[in-house]
Design a protein around this motif. Structure first.
Motif, mmCIF file in Angstrom:
data_model
loop_
_atom_site.group_PDB
_atom_site.id
_atom_site.type_symbol
_atom_site.label_atom_id
_atom_site.label_comp_id
_atom_site.label_asym_id
_atom_site.label_seq_id
_atom_site.Cartn_x
_atom_site.Cartn_y
_atom_site.Cartn_z
ATOM 1 N N GLN A 175 4.879 -8.632 -2.180
ATOM 2 C CA GLN A 175 4.278 -7.321 -1.972
ATOM 3 C C GLN A 175 2.755 -7.450 -2.026
ATOM 4 O O GLN A 175 2.202 -8.143 -2.891
ATOM 5 C CB GLN A 175 4.757 -6.333 -3.038
ATOM 6 C CG GLN A 175 6.248 -6.069 -3.000
ATOM 7 C CD GLN A 175 6.693 -5.170 -4.140
ATOM 8 O OE1 GLN A 175 6.119 -5.171 -5.217
ATOM 9 N NE2 GLN A 175 7.744 -4.384 -3.888
ATOM 10 N N TRP A 220 -7.518 -7.261 -3.910
ATOM 11 C CA TRP A 220 -6.362 -7.714 -3.125
ATOM 12 C C TRP A 220 -5.486 -8.551 -4.047
ATOM 13 O O TRP A 220 -5.893 -9.618 -4.511
ATOM 14 C CB TRP A 220 -6.800 -8.553 -1.930
ATOM 15 C CG TRP A 220 -7.393 -7.761 -0.800
ATOM 16 C CD1 TRP A 220 -8.706 -7.553 -0.540
ATOM 17 C CD2 TRP A 220 -6.671 -7.067 0.213
ATOM 18 N NE1 TRP A 220 -8.869 -6.764 0.569
ATOM 19 C CE2 TRP A 220 -7.624 -6.455 1.063
ATOM 20 C CE3 TRP A 220 -5.308 -6.891 0.501
ATOM 21 C CZ2 TRP A 220 -7.261 -5.689 2.177
ATOM 22 C CZ3 TRP A 220 -4.952 -6.130 1.609
ATOM 23 C CH2 TRP A 220 -5.928 -5.544 2.427
ATOM 24 N N ASP A 252 -13.193 -5.588 -2.583
ATOM 25 C CA ASP A 252 -11.991 -4.796 -2.876
ATOM 26 C C ASP A 252 -10.946 -5.640 -3.600
ATOM 27 O O ASP A 252 -10.922 -6.868 -3.496
ATOM 28 C CB ASP A 252 -11.365 -4.286 -1.571
ATOM 29 C CG ASP A 252 -12.152 -3.135 -0.971
ATOM 30 O OD1 ASP A 252 -13.167 -2.732 -1.569
ATOM 31 O OD2 ASP A 252 -11.740 -2.644 0.096
ATOM 32 N N PHE A 285 -0.911 -5.583 -2.469
ATOM 33 C CA PHE A 285 -1.557 -4.392 -3.018
ATOM 34 C C PHE A 285 -3.050 -4.430 -2.713
ATOM 35 O O PHE A 285 -3.734 -5.419 -3.008
ATOM 36 C CB PHE A 285 -1.343 -4.314 -4.528
ATOM 37 C CG PHE A 285 0.080 -4.032 -4.925
ATOM 38 C CD1 PHE A 285 0.478 -2.746 -5.221
ATOM 39 C CD2 PHE A 285 1.016 -5.063 -4.982
ATOM 40 C CE1 PHE A 285 1.800 -2.479 -5.579
ATOM 41 C CE2 PHE A 285 2.324 -4.813 -5.342
ATOM 42 C CZ PHE A 285 2.730 -3.515 -5.637
ATOM 43 N N HIS A 286 -3.533 -3.357 -2.112
ATOM 44 C CA HIS A 286 -4.959 -3.218 -1.820
ATOM 45 C C HIS A 286 -5.512 -2.073 -2.661
ATOM 46 O O HIS A 286 -5.100 -0.920 -2.491
ATOM 47 C CB HIS A 286 -5.180 -2.954 -0.331
ATOM 48 C CG HIS A 286 -6.605 -2.767 0.056
ATOM 49 N ND1 HIS A 286 -7.024 -1.805 0.950
ATOM 50 C CD2 HIS A 286 -7.739 -3.402 -0.358
ATOM 51 C CE1 HIS A 286 -8.342 -1.876 1.086
ATOM 52 N NE2 HIS A 286 -8.794 -2.824 0.301
ATOM 53 N N ASN A 287 -6.422 -2.411 -3.576
ATOM 54 C CA ASN A 287 -6.998 -1.419 -4.499
ATOM 55 C C ASN A 287 -5.917 -0.606 -5.204
ATOM 56 O O ASN A 287 -6.021 0.604 -5.392
ATOM 57 C CB ASN A 287 -7.962 -0.485 -3.770
ATOM 58 C CG ASN A 287 -9.238 -1.192 -3.355
ATOM 59 O OD1 ASN A 287 -9.663 -2.163 -3.990
ATOM 60 N ND2 ASN A 287 -9.856 -0.713 -2.288
ATOM 61 N N GLY A 288 -4.829 -1.318 -5.576
ATOM 62 C CA GLY A 288 -3.767 -0.711 -6.362
ATOM 63 C C GLY A 288 -2.636 -0.098 -5.574
ATOM 64 O O GLY A 288 -1.594 0.252 -6.154
ATOM 65 N N SER A 289 -2.793 0.025 -4.267
ATOM 66 C CA SER A 289 -1.740 0.634 -3.441
ATOM 67 C C SER A 289 -1.029 -0.443 -2.624
ATOM 68 O O SER A 289 -1.683 -1.294 -2.008
ATOM 69 C CB SER A 289 -2.341 1.674 -2.488
ATOM 70 O OG SER A 289 -2.944 2.724 -3.219
ATOM 71 N N MET A 290 0.311 -0.404 -2.605
ATOM 72 C CA MET A 290 1.056 -1.384 -1.820
ATOM 73 C C MET A 290 0.929 -1.059 -0.331
ATOM 74 O O MET A 290 1.198 0.070 0.095
ATOM 75 C CB MET A 290 2.522 -1.403 -2.220
ATOM 76 C CG MET A 290 3.282 -2.590 -1.647
ATOM 77 S SD MET A 290 4.983 -2.716 -2.241
ATOM 78 C CE MET A 290 5.751 -1.376 -1.341
ATOM 79 N N VAL A 291 0.509 -2.076 0.441
ATOM 80 C CA VAL A 291 0.270 -1.848 1.861
ATOM 81 C C VAL A 291 1.174 -2.687 2.758
ATOM 82 O O VAL A 291 1.251 -2.424 3.970
ATOM 83 C CB VAL A 291 -1.209 -2.148 2.205
ATOM 84 C CG1 VAL A 291 -2.134 -1.162 1.516
ATOM 85 C CG2 VAL A 291 -1.590 -3.589 1.849
#
Length: 400
Positions: free
Chosen positions: A258, A246, A244, A260-266
């Motif tokens: 920040q 990261w 994935d 981001f996991h697969n494009g989404s900020m987590v």
């Protein structure tokens, strides 16, 4: 006295006789008979076979150069190629018997005896012998891969991971070696090689790898001339899996990182980066090493006491992001400054909880992008500064 009419008839007979004699003599004054002629005008006389060996009585050839035996005016009946110990080399005979070719590579520094037999159209058998000697390298180079495939077999690599071949010896003929290297990506992504120095060449895509990409890495260097008497030791093929995506984005203005996991900020974490005297490098960094308990010693990259920039300390949850002492790690001593000011020697400091979370989720090949740190750009040669180059400039590092 003959009548005039009779005289002309005899003369005509004589002329016809002379004409036939001239047409049938063939210039043969020996009285022998001529060779039979087929209706098409081709001689039926049988011809003997001829055999050729390529390379013929050659020395210093690459062991990957095939030995080819050919027959003309006939067919090969058998061919043997043996080394100095009498072991035969495998080969294949063409269906029509016109040629025979080795189907296995030879060894370095060997002499091979070639014996070939062919039968000609005349029914007679001929023999052709020859010797072929392969090159004897002064040194052999191995295609060492970084990261080691065994080290990331279970985890895979991150989207920023370059593929590195380290040969351990200087490569003079870079173009010849680069032609023997390949990275096949599935799904397909554009990529190119970049020579960091005479011993190390890196491959990266135009953009970060797509998650779940499979990389098949091949070095067909056996028999390749590296220059200066060095030849490739053996071929190698390995497979990497990209996990994935990261990506951490560390900002020196906000003092936040920040995730981001697969494009989404987590997740967002307060950080402290390098102080003014030792600022963190700008640009994308790639994790090359991780260890839960690690002693950081500035002497490992040449900064030793009494230099005021020197340090030695035991840290937890450490992940290296460059080869000159930059890590992401826990630092309880800077918790009060995390989120407000930069006080480190160039590392990205986290509190205990965030450092452990980061350590559990980030690994080799994952990316940390640094902005607004006040530092210089991460050099391309500083493991891994590969992403500091634009795609156009990266391609210029290829030898092809």
């Amino acid at each position: 006295m003959f009548p005039k009419k009779t005289f002309l008839s005899v003369a005509g007979i004589l002329a016809a006789t002379l004409l036939v004699s001239a047409c049938s003599s063939g210039g043969d004054t020996t009285g022998g008979s001529a060779a039979p002629v087929t209706p098409g005008g081709t001689s039926q006389a049988a011809t003997a076979a001829t055999v050729s060996i390529d390379p013929a009585n050659a020395s210093g050839i690459s062991p990957t150069t095939p030995i080819v035996v050919k027959a003309a005016n006939g067919k090969l009946t058998d061919v043997t190629v043996t080394n100095s110990k009498g072991k035969s080399v495998a080969g294949k005979l063409a269906t029509d018997g016109s040629s025979w070719t080795t189907t296995e590579v030879l060894g370095y520094g060997g002499t091979y005896k070639v014996v070939a037999h062919a039968q000609g159209a005349d029914g007679k058998q001929v023999e052709k012998d020859g010797d072929v000697t392969t090159v004897s390298p002064k040194k052999q180079a191995n295609a060492n891969l970084i990261p080691a495939p065994s080290a990331v077999k279970s985890t895979g690599v991150g989207v920023g991971q370059p593929i590195v071949f380290s040969f351990g010896v200087a490569v003079k003929n870079k173009a010849a070696v680069e032609k023997a290297l390949s990275v096949q990506s599935s799904p397909k992504q554009d990529g190119s090689w970049y020579w960091m120095d005479d011993k190390n060449v890196h491959y990266r895509p135009k953009e970060y790898w797509q998650p779940n990409t499979t990389l098949t890495v091949t070095a067909k260097i056996y028999g390749v001339d590296f220059g200066n008497g060095v030849f490739g030791a053996e071929d190698r093929t390995e497979t990497y899996k990209v996990h994935d995506s990261w990506i951490a984005k560390a900002d020196g203005n906000t003092e936040q990182m920040q995730i981001f996991h697969n494009g989404s900020m987590v997740k967002t974490m307060p950080i402290s980066m390098g102080k003014d005297a030792t600022p963190t490098h700008l640009g994308p960094h790639v994790i090359s090493f991780k260890q839960a308990n690690y002693t950081m010693d500035s002497c490992t990259y040449g900064v030793c006491p009494p230099d005021p920039k020197a340090y030695r300390s035991d840290e937890k949850f450490s992940e290296r992001i460059s080869n000159d002492g930059e890590f992401v790690h826990e630092n309880p001593n800077s918790v009060g400054q995390q989120g407000s000011s930069n006080v480190s020697h160039g590392c990205i400091n986290l509190n205990a909880a965030n450092a452990e979370w980061f350590f559990q989720n980030f690994g080799l090949g994952d990316v940390v992008e640094v902005t607004n740190s006040g530092g210089p750009q991460l050099p391309v040669w500083d493991l891994y500064g590969d992403w500091s180059k634009s795609w156009t400039d990266w391609q210029k590092g290829s030898a092809l």
